[in-house]
Design a protein around this motif. Sequence first.
Motif, PDB file in Angstrom:
ATOM      1  N   LEU A 126      -1.855   4.433   3.927  1.00 52.34           N
ATOM      2  CA  LEU A 126      -1.730   5.725   3.472  1.00 52.34           C
ATOM      3  C   LEU A 126      -0.551   6.569   3.922  1.00 52.34           C
ATOM      4  CD1 LEU A 126      -5.539   6.905   4.016  1.00 52.34           C
ATOM      5  CD2 LEU A 126      -4.386   5.960   1.881  1.00 52.34           C
ATOM      6  N   ARG A 127       0.102   6.027   4.954  1.00 52.90           N
ATOM      7  CA  ARG A 127       1.353   7.020   5.414  1.00 52.90           C
ATOM      8  C   ARG A 127       2.311   6.573   4.416  1.00 52.90           C
ATOM      9  NH1 ARG A 127       1.130   9.938   9.877  1.00 52.90           N
ATOM     10  NH2 ARG A 127      -0.403   9.631  11.219  1.00 52.90           N
ATOM     11  N   LYS A 128       2.408   5.331   3.885  1.00 51.17           N
ATOM     12  CA  LYS A 128       3.396   4.847   2.850  1.00 51.17           C
ATOM     13  C   LYS A 128       3.141   5.705   1.562  1.00 51.17           C
ATOM     14  CE  LYS A 128       4.309   0.314   4.809  1.00 51.17           C
ATOM     15  NZ  LYS A 128       4.275  -1.092   4.528  1.00 51.17           N
ATOM     16  N   VAL A 129       1.710   5.972   1.186  1.00 49.87           N
ATOM     17  CA  VAL A 129       1.494   6.483   0.075  1.00 49.87           C
ATOM     18  C   VAL A 129       1.878   7.817  -0.111  1.00 49.87           C
ATOM     19  CG1 VAL A 129      -0.621   7.404  -1.263  1.00 49.87           C
ATOM     20  CG2 VAL A 129      -0.616   5.056  -0.422  1.00 49.87           C
ATOM     21  N   SER A 130       2.053   8.630   1.216  1.00 50.63           N
ATOM     22  CA  SER A 130       2.176   9.958   1.295  1.00 50.63           C
ATOM     23  C   SER A 130       3.741  10.229   1.186  1.00 50.63           C
ATOM     24  CB  SER A 130       1.526  10.630   2.594  1.00 50.63           C
ATOM     25  OG  SER A 130       2.288   9.859   3.659  1.00 50.63           O
ATOM     26  N   GLN A 131       4.639   9.466   1.401  1.00 50.40           N
ATOM     27  CA  GLN A 131       5.923   9.540   1.199  1.00 50.40           C
ATOM     28  C   GLN A 131       6.432   9.935  -0.020  1.00 50.40           C
ATOM     29  OE1 GLN A 131       7.653   5.880   2.832  1.00 50.40           O
ATOM     30  NE2 GLN A 131       6.884   6.126   4.747  1.00 50.40           N
ATOM     31  N   ARG A 132       5.537   9.891  -1.227  1.00 53.71           N
ATOM     32  CA  ARG A 132       6.011  10.259  -2.500  1.00 53.71           C
ATOM     33  C   ARG A 132       5.008  10.892  -3.103  1.00 53.71           C
ATOM     34  NH1 ARG A 132       7.876   4.973  -2.129  1.00 53.71           N
ATOM     35  NH2 ARG A 132      10.233   4.781  -2.579  1.00 53.71           N
ATOM     36  N   ASP A 133       5.052  11.740  -4.077  1.00 50.94           N
ATOM     37  CA  ASP A 133       4.122  12.587  -4.906  1.00 50.94           C
ATOM     38  C   ASP A 133       3.904  11.865  -6.127  1.00 50.94           C
ATOM     39  OD1 ASP A 133       6.106  13.111  -6.558  1.00 50.94           O
ATOM     40  OD2 ASP A 133       6.067  15.245  -6.215  1.00 50.94           O
ATOM     41  N   LEU A 134       2.961  12.219  -6.889  1.00 48.16           N
ATOM     42  CA  LEU A 134       2.271  11.439  -7.967  1.00 48.16           C
ATOM     43  C   LEU A 134       3.474  11.251  -9.093  1.00 48.16           C
ATOM     44  CD1 LEU A 134      -0.085   9.872  -9.060  1.00 48.16           C
ATOM     45  CD2 LEU A 134      -0.875  11.824 -10.173  1.00 48.16           C
ATOM     46  N   GLU A 135       4.224  12.200  -9.354  1.00 45.17           N
ATOM     47  CA  GLU A 135       5.335  12.047 -10.263  1.00 45.17           C
ATOM     48  C   GLU A 135       6.298  11.061  -9.898  1.00 45.17           C
ATOM     49  OE1 GLU A 135       5.462  12.955 -13.432  1.00 45.17           O
ATOM     50  OE2 GLU A 135       3.298  14.014 -13.067  1.00 45.17           O
ATOM     51  N   ALA A 136       6.744  11.157  -8.527  1.00 45.24           N
ATOM     52  CA  ALA A 136       7.562  10.066  -7.996  1.00 45.24           C
ATOM     53  C   ALA A 136       7.289   8.764  -8.148  1.00 45.24           C
ATOM     54  CB  ALA A 136       7.801  10.574  -6.670  1.00 45.24           C
ATOM     55  N   TRP A 137       5.809   8.534  -7.711  1.00 51.87           N
ATOM     56  CA  TRP A 137       5.339   7.123  -8.095  1.00 51.87           C
ATOM     57  C   TRP A 137       5.445   6.723  -9.350  1.00 51.87           C
ATOM     58  CZ3 TRP A 137       5.127   4.006  -4.350  1.00 51.87           C
ATOM     59  CH2 TRP A 137       4.777   4.243  -2.883  1.00 51.87           C
ATOM     60  N   PHE A 138       5.020   7.637 -10.441  1.00 50.78           N
ATOM     61  CA  PHE A 138       5.256   7.331 -11.720  1.00 50.78           C
ATOM     62  C   PHE A 138       6.446   6.799 -12.094  1.00 50.78           C
ATOM     63  CE2 PHE A 138       1.702  10.494 -12.925  1.00 50.78           C
ATOM     64  CZ  PHE A 138       0.530   9.478 -12.749  1.00 50.78           C
ATOM     65  N   ALA A 139       7.559   7.407 -11.557  1.00 51.82           N
ATOM     66  CA  ALA A 139       8.743   7.263 -12.100  1.00 51.82           C
ATOM     67  C   ALA A 139       9.237   5.851 -11.409  1.00 51.82           C
ATOM     68  CB  ALA A 139       9.925   8.078 -11.323  1.00 51.82           C
ATOM     69  N   GLU A 140       8.463   5.472 -10.278  1.00 49.53           N
ATOM     70  CA  GLU A 140       8.908   4.172  -9.527  1.00 49.53           C
ATOM     71  C   GLU A 140       8.297   2.885 -10.328  1.00 49.53           C
ATOM     72  OE1 GLU A 140       8.602   1.840  -5.335  1.00 49.53           O
ATOM     73  OE2 GLU A 140       9.084   4.071  -5.501  1.00 49.53           O
ATOM     74  N   LEU A 141       6.910   3.180 -10.679  1.00 45.92           N
ATOM     75  CA  LEU A 141       5.928   1.889 -11.023  1.00 45.92           C
ATOM     76  C   LEU A 141       5.723   1.967 -12.404  1.00 45.92           C
ATOM     77  CD1 LEU A 141       3.341   2.562  -8.139  1.00 45.92           C
ATOM     78  CD2 LEU A 141       5.351   0.890  -8.131  1.00 45.92           C
ATOM     79  N   ALA A 142       5.965   2.975 -13.230  1.00 46.89           N
ATOM     80  CA  ALA A 142       5.355   2.889 -14.685  1.00 46.89           C
ATOM     81  C   ALA A 142       6.707   2.500 -15.628  1.00 46.89           C
ATOM     82  CB  ALA A 142       4.978   4.187 -15.160  1.00 46.89           C
ATOM     83  N   PRO A 143       6.513   1.796 -16.446  1.00 51.34           N
ATOM     84  CA  PRO A 143       7.568   1.196 -17.218  1.00 51.34           C
ATOM     85  C   PRO A 143       7.950   2.492 -18.430  1.00 51.34           C
ATOM     86  CG  PRO A 143       5.444   0.444 -18.176  1.00 51.34           C
ATOM     87  CD  PRO A 143       5.237   1.108 -16.868  1.00 51.34           C
ATOM     88  N   ALA A 144       9.104   2.300 -18.772  1.00 53.79           N
ATOM     89  CA  ALA A 144       9.913   3.347 -19.322  1.00 53.79           C
ATOM     90  C   ALA A 144       8.820   3.762 -20.661  1.00 53.79           C
ATOM     91  CB  ALA A 144      11.102   3.231 -19.990  1.00 53.79           C
ATOM     92  N   ARG A 145       8.238   4.673 -21.275  1.00 52.87           N
ATOM     93  CA  ARG A 145       7.423   4.840 -22.406  1.00 52.87           C
ATOM     94  C   ARG A 145       8.190   4.493 -23.686  1.00 52.87           C
ATOM     95  NH1 ARG A 145       4.673   7.948 -26.094  1.00 52.87           N
ATOM     96  NH2 ARG A 145       2.182   7.804 -25.799  1.00 52.87           N
ATOM     97  N   ASP A 146       9.487   4.745 -23.854  1.00 51.23           N
ATOM     98  CA  ASP A 146       9.856   4.190 -25.188  1.00 51.23           C
ATOM     99  C   ASP A 146      10.066   2.657 -25.124  1.00 51.23           C
ATOM    100  OD1 ASP A 146      11.943   4.103 -23.117  1.00 51.23           O
ATOM    101  OD2 ASP A 146      13.468   5.096 -24.368  1.00 51.23           O
ATOM    102  N   ALA A 147       9.989   2.065 -24.139  1.00 53.62           N
ATOM    103  CA  ALA A 147      10.021   0.432 -24.046  1.00 53.62           C
ATOM    104  C   ALA A 147       8.904  -0.196 -24.223  1.00 53.62           C
ATOM    105  CB  ALA A 147      11.084   0.242 -22.765  1.00 53.62           C
ATOM    106  N   ASP A 148       7.987   0.443 -23.338  1.00 59.24           N
ATOM    107  CA  ASP A 148       6.407  -0.095 -23.331  1.00 59.24           C
ATOM    108  C   ASP A 148       5.607   1.070 -23.456  1.00 59.24           C
ATOM    109  OD1 ASP A 148       4.150  -1.284 -22.805  1.00 59.24           O
ATOM    110  OD2 ASP A 148       4.749  -2.043 -20.852  1.00 59.24           O
ATOM    111  N   PRO A 149       5.344   1.622 -24.581  1.00 60.14           N
ATOM    112  CA  PRO A 149       4.454   2.878 -24.601  1.00 60.14           C
ATOM    113  C   PRO A 149       2.868   2.425 -23.910  1.00 60.14           C
ATOM    114  CG  PRO A 149       4.897   2.089 -26.812  1.00 60.14           C
ATOM    115  CD  PRO A 149       5.643   1.356 -25.779  1.00 60.14           C
TER     116      PRO A 149
END
Length: 458
Positions: A126-149
């Motif tokens: 959980l300390r690792k989870v807390s190092q980013r907010d949700l939007e930052a996690w999205f930016a790191e983990l989610a594929p680009a929407r135009d490439a993989d909607p």
Amino acid sequence: MGRSRVDPARTVAFEVLKAVRVHDAYTNLVLPSLLRKHRLTGRDAAFATELASGTLRRLATYDAVLDACTDRPLRKVEAKVLDALRLGAHQLLAMRVPQHAAIATTVDLVRSEVGPGAGGFANAVLRKVSQRDLEAWFAELAPARDADPVGHDALVHSHPAWVVEALGAALEGVGAGDEVADLLAADNVAPAVTLVARPGRSNREELPGEPTPYSPHGVVLGSGDPGQVPAVAEGRAGVQDEGSQLVAVALADAPLEGRDEHWLDLCAGPGGKSALLAALAAGRGADLLAVERQPHRAELVRRALAGADGVRGVVTADGTRPPLEPGSFDRVLVDAPCTGLGALRRRPESRWRRSPDDLTVLVDLQRRLLASALDLVRPGGVVLYATCSPVLAETRDVVAATLEQQPGAQLVDLAPQHVQVPTSAGPLPGTVQLWPHRHRTDAMFMAVLRRAGEPAGD
């Protein structure tokens, strides 16, 4: 270490997740009893509700984040520990809980349920989870929407990929394919509590809350326990989504040829629509018969109809072959069993339980129920087919196949009845499709079919 350090609200949320995981429970059904068990009311009850329901809605998102913060596959993390980590992630990323409190209370929960070693593991993750907010996690983990909607929306909005695709196709079916993200986001917003006044037994002026925009019988409850509302406690009103109210209203108002005396609810459990239909029928001097296959759900229907006028009874039977006289009803409701993908706001766990294979079985059942209803309605009478799913296989395709296979069935245009419900056109001309992001209702689909032939005399 004892359970005394774990606060009751988090204990309730943890027990909800366990019940969903172990017993296939539904959050909205198991949560009230747990709140009563732990004597939670007010803010504590609201906190427990959001913690449990919000975690289940965002399960895929949190699992992706947790997977990035652990040194082992999530499938190898003990189930109870993973449940607690998900609760902790929701507090850290989506609730206004201070970071230290979210981590400390989750660690206490893990230590209480599993042991000190697991508590240390939870603290590190959980300390690792807390190092980013949700939007930052999205930016790191989610594929680009135009490439993989689909992949992007599945992670960001926490829906299985096949559900994203099915809901996207449903929106394309009504010319709104660009609204997918809006619909998925709406599925993750807790719905307001909506009450329904049952005509002849109560009116909405006596119910607390703001009138619903489309149903003439509903109000949106601003706060408080609906069970404490006198009309609800006495069974003269109930808790019912506005979309479900509109299903009953649509059947009651569908244009009819000939007599209007006998109404039928062919898939009645748990009884909310039956109760409103019975009230509407009684106001016209008509009666209602309810059919429900499962005995325990049939008992719920009996309770919902207790004290109502114009009720012929509740029959426990299979709606595809009920022991009823063909052609003996004037109005029939088929609120068919379905995937429930239109009610993900209220039943967040449903998205994780359904699979594409379910459609084959459900669609076959839906077609058989609709055929049974058309056999039971008299010539000139009407059948309303409804699903709490916008998936085209369950809506457009079932109705289209029935119209093709049953030459005596005619589609009735529902648009005149729904002129006050904007952007509700369904995937077939004359049908209606409601949406959480447009109407703040469940995604109810409705189609009215009339059986051709000479109507019975008045």
